[in-house]
Motif scaffolding. Sequence first.
Motif, PDB file in Angstrom:
ATOM      1  N   ALA A  41       0.840  -1.194   0.000  1.00 47.83           N
ATOM      2  CA  ALA A  41       0.000   0.000   0.000  1.00 47.83           C
ATOM      3  C   ALA A  41       0.880   1.250   0.000  1.00 47.83           C
ATOM      4  O   ALA A  41       1.853   1.347   0.763  1.00 47.83           O
ATOM      5  N   ASP A  42       0.528   2.211  -0.858  1.00 49.19           N
ATOM      6  CA  ASP A  42       1.273   3.461  -0.897  1.00 49.19           C
ATOM      7  C   ASP A  42       0.748   4.416   0.175  1.00 49.19           C
ATOM      8  O   ASP A  42      -0.082   4.054   1.010  1.00 49.19           O
ATOM      9  N   ALA A  43       1.236   5.658   0.156  1.00 45.85           N
ATOM     10  CA  ALA A  43       0.868   6.615   1.202  1.00 45.85           C
ATOM     11  C   ALA A  43      -0.621   6.929   1.179  1.00 45.85           C
ATOM     12  O   ALA A  43      -1.272   6.990   2.231  1.00 45.85           O
ATOM     13  N   ASP A  44      -1.192   7.123  -0.011  1.00 43.54           N
ATOM     14  CA  ASP A  44      -2.620   7.421  -0.090  1.00 43.54           C
ATOM     15  C   ASP A  44      -3.459   6.245   0.409  1.00 43.54           C
ATOM     16  O   ASP A  44      -4.463   6.439   1.096  1.00 43.54           O
ATOM     17  N   GLU A  45      -3.040   5.033   0.074  1.00 42.56           N
ATOM     18  CA  GLU A  45      -3.791   3.867   0.498  1.00 42.56           C
ATOM     19  C   GLU A  45      -3.690   3.668   2.007  1.00 42.56           C
ATOM     20  O   GLU A  45      -4.657   3.263   2.665  1.00 42.56           O
TER      21      GLU A  45
END
Length: 497
Positions: free
Chosen positions: A353-357
């Motif tokens: 998961a990236d930062a937005d996720e």
Amino acid sequence: MCEAVAVCSSMVPGCDGVDDGDDRTAGDERAPGLLAGFRRELYRCFTRRADALLELADAVLCRQDRVHMLAELSLEPECRRGHGAVYDALNCGNVQVTRLRWALAGLPLPAWPDGRIRLAVDVSNWLRPDAATSPDRSFCHCYGRGRSNAQMIPGWPYSLVAALEPGRTSWTRLLDAVRLKPDDDLAAVTAAQVRGVIGRIIAAGHWHDGDPDIMVIFDAGYEPARLAWLLRDLPVQVLGRLGSNRVLRQAPPPRQPGQMGAPARHGRELKLSADTACPGPDVHTTTETSRYGTAQARAWHRMHPKLKARGAWEGHQGKLPVIEGTLIKLTVDHLPHDGDPKPVWLWTSEPAADADEVNRCWQAFLRRFDIEHTFRFLKQVLGWTRPKLRDPAAADRWTWLILACHAQLWLARTMTADLRLPWQQPAPRGRLTPARVRRGFRAIHGTLPRLAAAPKPGKPGPGRPPGSKNRHPATRHDVGNNTSKKTAQKTTRSQTG
């Protein structure tokens, strides 16, 4: 390692309960038609004692006070039948649960800015400690006052699924309810329940190919890795809370050239209780909120539990799977009513998961607590757990009746005037609480078509003759699953002769 830092100086909708001011349900001209259509479909779901069941639901909705018992509902003008017919409707009536499930799934779902559907799953208990003649009771975990003061009380646990709304609200859209039996596997029953809800949501046209995966949120007490494995063939992203006593494994290091032996399946061990020894996170985000101060989220990719061939995984064919996901540690400065908050550990089935996720996950988890307000409203206002019913089938009928009542309130939330008490503050249109919508539902009920037929004249039966004794006492049932205990006793007796 890739570290991303996201700082939001404004209020984040959905993360701390601040609404963005865009009420998508306000001014909905379809609400009267949807409410009338749902009531007609609800009436068709009652295949036995239909008139009494519908009038019982109307009495629950139009009563100006809290529901304390079933008999007092027969005194409401909307219920034209006596108290005997009310109990007879629940004990001898019939509700087509499958059809009612499809009717609930066909109603509009709460809209989120990113277009993703968020579902919350949790268990609420109908406590029956003194009902020795009621079957299928289990030991329900109940929190007492004070820390470490939990109790196990006999009752009927129900697993409920609800669609969450953005912003700070006490509304949720209840979609399904299943009573858990003593010998049920919680993960298996929950996975089957979520699978049915997802199938009905897709069939109703709320989700299409190419849309973001539906996020299903669980609190502590569930095993999110196993649920992700059971739901791996569905467009679902599982998000669950982990206890601080859990131990997860990182992905194994890359295999070196010329290394002998079988490839490693598990990497470094990570104990959540010893968070100071955790390696550097793959993602680090910082968000400023109005209720919790600075919220920091640290995430580690490809974290998985090391499964063992026992318990739920006993009898698994082949090698045990490696279920990877993202581990998230959420820390805040303060809580609204507690000055020393503890970190919250989350696990999502998204491996990287990236930062937005990551921000989306922990903000969605905070919205999961809205279902607690729904449980409180069902029990304290609508009187879900008030009736003293003996048969669990009658309890199921009453539960589905309460879910249908809550759905009607959700549809009427933009049609109701704010009939507030003198000491209450006025609420904007479209932002009424469920209790205020119920207070004005009687005026809406007068404009709806009358579906139930008039009661036929009759008189009560003779009953038991005076002075006679009950020659057929009710059977008493044990609490919990005693199958394994009885089997062990039979085995011991056969071995000892």
